[in-house]
Write an enzyme that holds these catalytic residues in place. Structure first.
Site, short mmCIF file in Angstrom:
data_model
loop_
_atom_site.label_atom_id
_atom_site.label_comp_id
_atom_site.label_asym_id
_atom_site.label_seq_id
_atom_site.Cartn_x
_atom_site.Cartn_y
_atom_site.Cartn_z
N HIS A 10 0.82 -1.18 -0.20
CA HIS A 10 0.08 0.08 -0.14
C HIS A 10 0.85 1.36 -0.03
O HIS A 10 2.03 1.12 -0.01
CB HIS A 10 -0.91 0.02 1.21
CG HIS A 10 -0.26 -0.04 2.40
ND1 HIS A 10 0.71 0.64 2.95
CD2 HIS A 10 -0.65 -1.00 3.63
CE1 HIS A 10 0.98 0.53 4.25
NE2 HIS A 10 0.46 -0.68 4.46
N HIS B 121 3.82 1.53 2.39
CA HIS B 121 4.89 0.71 2.09
C HIS B 121 5.71 1.73 0.80
O HIS B 121 7.10 1.43 0.99
CB HIS B 121 4.88 -0.61 1.55
CG HIS B 121 3.96 -1.65 2.35
ND1 HIS B 121 2.75 -2.02 2.15
CD2 HIS B 121 4.48 -1.86 3.64
CE1 HIS B 121 2.54 -2.87 3.22
NE2 HIS B 121 3.46 -2.74 4.20
N CYS C 241 2.09 -11.09 20.24
CA CYS C 241 1.15 -10.45 19.06
C CYS C 241 1.61 -10.84 17.64
O CYS C 241 2.94 -10.58 17.43
CB CYS C 241 1.36 -8.91 19.05
SG CYS C 241 0.44 -7.94 17.82
N CYS D 163 2.78 -7.98 15.22
CA CYS D 163 4.29 -7.47 15.60
C CYS D 163 5.03 -8.49 15.39
O CYS D 163 6.39 -8.38 15.29
CB CYS D 163 4.46 -6.86 17.07
SG CYS D 163 3.31 -5.55 17.37
N CYS E 19 -2.97 -5.06 21.68
CA CYS E 19 -1.56 -4.49 21.12
C CYS E 19 -1.93 -2.97 20.69
O CYS E 19 -2.85 -2.90 19.86
CB CYS E 19 -1.05 -5.40 20.21
SG CYS E 19 0.10 -4.48 18.83
N HIS F 107 -1.84 -2.85 16.92
CA HIS F 107 -2.83 -3.72 15.96
C HIS F 107 -4.10 -3.86 16.46
O HIS F 107 -5.01 -4.47 15.67
CB HIS F 107 -1.87 -5.20 15.74
CG HIS F 107 -0.74 -4.89 14.77
ND1 HIS F 107 0.28 -5.03 15.62
CD2 HIS F 107 -0.69 -5.00 13.58
CE1 HIS F 107 1.13 -4.99 14.54
NE2 HIS F 107 0.75 -5.03 13.37
N LYS G 233 -6.22 6.79 9.69
CA LYS G 233 -5.33 5.64 9.55
C LYS G 233 -5.67 4.68 8.40
O LYS G 233 -6.89 4.59 8.45
CB LYS G 233 -5.14 4.96 11.15
CG LYS G 233 -4.01 4.34 11.09
CD LYS G 233 -3.85 3.67 12.67
CE LYS G 233 -2.65 2.48 12.42
NZ LYS G 233 -2.75 1.51 13.67
N LYS H 229 -7.63 -1.77 6.71
CA LYS H 229 -8.47 -2.72 5.79
C LYS H 229 -10.02 -2.70 6.36
O LYS H 229 -10.82 -2.86 5.66
CB LYS H 229 -8.10 -4.31 6.20
CG LYS H 229 -6.95 -4.48 5.03
CD LYS H 229 -6.49 -6.18 5.05
CE LYS H 229 -5.21 -6.41 4.25
NZ LYS H 229 -4.68 -7.72 4.72
N1 MSP Z 1 8.59 -6.98 8.29
C1 MSP Z 1 8.87 -5.82 9.22
C2 MSP Z 1 9.97 -5.35 8.98
C3 MSP Z 1 11.30 -5.96 9.16
S1 MSP Z 1 12.67 -5.07 8.87
C4 MSP Z 1 13.83 -6.22 9.00
C5 MSP Z 1 7.58 -5.13 8.95
N2 MSP Z 1 7.18 -5.02 7.87
S2 MSP Z 1 5.58 -4.20 7.52
O1 MSP Z 1 5.30 -4.60 6.10
O2 MSP Z 1 4.67 -4.18 8.61
O3 MSP Z 1 6.21 -2.68 7.34
C6 MSP Z 1 7.22 -2.30 6.47
C7 MSP Z 1 7.44 -1.02 6.57
O4 MSP Z 1 6.54 -0.20 5.88
C8 MSP Z 1 7.77 -0.39 7.92
O5 MSP Z 1 8.92 0.42 7.94
C9 MSP Z 1 6.66 0.17 8.26
O6 MSP Z 1 6.96 1.35 9.26
C10 MSP Z 1 6.21 1.10 6.97
N3 MSP Z 1 4.63 1.27 6.92
C11 MSP Z 1 3.63 0.18 7.03
N4 MSP Z 1 2.67 1.25 7.03
C12 MSP Z 1 2.82 2.50 6.90
C13 MSP Z 1 2.18 3.72 6.76
N5 MSP Z 1 0.81 3.81 6.72
N6 MSP Z 1 3.03 4.83 6.62
C14 MSP Z 1 4.29 4.70 6.45
N7 MSP Z 1 4.86 3.67 6.49
C15 MSP Z 1 4.34 2.42 6.98
O7 MSP Z 1 7.31 -4.01 9.97
#
Ligand code: MSP
Length: 528
Positions: A18, A21, A126, A129, A144, A147, A298, A301
């Site tokens: 999304h 990411h 969790c 996390c 949590c 989440h 925020k 889903k």
């Molecule tokens: N897999 C772990 C990270 C392991 S690093 C060794 C993880 N994955 S995640 O898919 O949940 O998140 C990946 C990255 O996307 C994280 O840095 C997280 O902060 C970022 N983001 C997820 N949602 C976000 C937003 N809504 N806005 C900005 N960044 C976000 O955590």
């Protein structure tokens, strides 16, 4: 600068990417491209984090293997990053063989060092996390905080990492290196968390979790998530406990590791402790960016407001991702939260990329063709003895000065601030054109003065095209082409005199570098 090694967080593959990411990957790609304008050896790592209970459960529900699910979803990230022009050097998957083998060796080395021990454990887990939480971490309702789900009570025999052994060394490192955690306002938060850290569980019983990397000498346990995930930053570049590769020796320590604020604890406490346990140096900077909301809410889903980055490109009918990259990168000051909305996106990119920057280039080149058949003459160039139009030298100095300001912004990971500096420069240049009205100079037959105004603007446009390149690589290359300017010019080689003399453009080669986004698309945005 000899090398620049930068990494992103690796994304969980329990869904599609999304724009949260995407925000992180865009920021990191922009930083990588900026440093590629200052140094020849930039290495950019991203990837996916594929093990864990969530994947195991989802795959079981769908009746496919975890690996099949990972292959399917990992591909979605690879495709999305391609559409966004994320130009990484390696996309690591934690299911890659080299990663799996090295993680097993890392675990073994930490056991041999006495930093990992076995203990029976009961804790609140969790799955979101992929980590145990303490009572203190939970909300008043026992959920949590990230989440908003009730953690599961897990009772099993696990391996533990002696995090507490490294507590003092990490506190010392953070205090002695105020720019280790960026932005610095987050350092106190980490120091507070360090106050009451405990040893952490780093494995799960195979009877509960099968989708993980096996502990080498204990097939009853899977190495669980954080040692696996965090190690990607070194396994990807050839770390080995006995015989690290030349590439690893050259690239490590990372220059910056870009992550979201929610996983700062893992990166500024767990990760440094793992590195210290392996006798490896710590990364130079951990840059924790803020979170992106959608229309100020925020992304979730359950609300149904999750936006896929490729949908934004489709809905606005964009031929490349430049405008989206620019907008996302500019959406939040260093480390702060940002917001995406269709209307704001359209308004900002129309104003900055189409009106201010694109138009400036277009009308200046059109005048160059109209008055001088596309030719820059030697006597149009500004020098101390040839400043025919007041303000020309000062504008050039401002433009060259901006290069250092932008470099400094990047050194502090102030990406939105750098974007603003570039937009300010286009605004100042537009004002210079309005103030000196080259069309009036031409009417008055002051042709050399008119030529000087146009040449000055085009010299500045070369600088603007270089500075905007990390944000908008396609637009920047198009601008540079129309200016007959080499878009690979390193920032330190930009001067007052970038545009070459002679004929630089034909009438038919002039075209807008960015078309305004049509308002009709804004309302159609399909939010999934
Ligand atoms: N897999 C772990 C990270 C392991 S690093 C060794 C993880 N994955 S995640 O898919 O949940 O998140 C990946 C990255 O996307 C994280 O840095 C997280 O902060 C970022 N983001 C997820 N949602 C976000 C937003 N809504 N806005 C900005 N960044 C976000 O955590």
């Amino acid at each position: 600068m000899e090398k620049y090694y930068l990494t992103t967080a690796i994304d969980y593959v329990n869904g599609a990417p999304h724009i949260g990411h995407a925000y992180e990957k865009i920021l990191t790609d922009i930083i990588a491209r900026h440093y590629s304008q200052r140094c020849d050896d930039v290495y950019f790592l991203t990837g996916t984090d594929e093990h864990g209970i969530k994947i195991q459960k989802t795959a079981a529900e769908r009746g496919i293997t975890p690996k099949e699910l990972c292959d399917e979803n990992s591909r979605k990230f690879i495709d999305a990053w391609k559409a966004l022009d994320i130009d990484y050097n390696r996309f690591i998957r934690t299911t890659d063989d080299d990663h799996v083998n090295t993680v097993q060796k890392i675990f073994k080395k930490m056991v041999e060092k006495g930093d990992i021990y076995k203990n029976s454990y009961q804790g609140l887990y969790c799955a979101g996390c992929e980590s145990f939480l303490s009572e203190k971490d939970l909300t008043e309702d026992g959920l949590c905080p990230h989440h908003l789900k009730k953690p599961e009570l897990v009772s099993e025999e696990n391996y533990f990492f002696r995090l507490t052994k490294y507590k003092d060394a990490i506190i010392k490192h953070i205090k002695e290196n105020p720019d280790f955690i960026v932005p610095s306002f987050r350092a106190n938060e980490v120091l507070n968390q360090l106050e009451d850290i405990q040893d952490i569980s780093v494995s799960r019983s195979k009877s509960n979790v099968q989708w993980g990397i096996d502990v080498l000498d204990d097939k009853e346990q899977s190495i669980y998530v954080w040692i696996d995930a965090l190690s990607n930053y070194i396994t990807a570049i050839g770390y080995d406990t006995e015989n690290p590769s030349e590439k690893f020796k050259k690239l490590w320590p990372a220059d910056v590791q870009v992550i979201g604020k929610d996983i700062l604890k893992f990166h500024s406490i767990y990760w440094p402790a793992i590195l210290l346990s392996l006798d490896l140096p710590l990364p130079k900077h951990i840059f924790a960016h803020g979170w992106i909301t959608i229309d100020e809410s925020k992304m979730s889903k359950s609300i149904g407001n999750v936006i896929a980055p490729v949908d934004v490109l489709k809905n606005f009918n964009m031929e490349n991702a430049d405008a989206f990259r620019f907008y996302m990168a500019a959406s939040a000051p260093c480390g702060k939260d940002g917001n995406y909305s269709d209307d704001d996106f359209k308004e900002k990119v129309n104003a900055h990329l189409a009106n201010s920057m694109g138009n400036l280039l277009n009308r200046t080149l059109s005048m160059l063709v109209k008055y001088f058949d596309g030719e820059i003459k030697e006597d149009f160039k500004v020098s101390a003895s040839n400043e025919l139009v007041e303000g020309s030298m000062s504008l050039l100095k401002t433009a060259v000065g901006k290069i250092n300001i932008v470099k400094n912004n990047f050194d502090n990971f102030e990406i939105a601030e750098a974007a603003q500096e570039i937009i300010d420069l286009t605004d100042i240049t537009n004002k210079y054109v309005t103030d000196n009205a080259p069309w009036t100079l031409a009417k008055e037959n002051k042709m050399t003065e008119c030529g000087q105004v146009l040449t000055t603007v085009l010299d500045v446009m070369c600088i603007i095209s270089s500075l905007i390149y990390p944000f908008c690589p396609n637009i920047a290359k198009d601008m540079a082409n129309q200016l007959s300017f080499d878009h690979k010019t390193k920032l330190d080689n930009l001067t007052f005199d970038n545009i070459k003399t002679g004929k630089i453009i034909e009438k038919n080669d002039i075209h807008p570098v960015f078309l305004r986004l049509d308002s009709e698309f804004a309302d159609k945005s399909a939010k999934k």
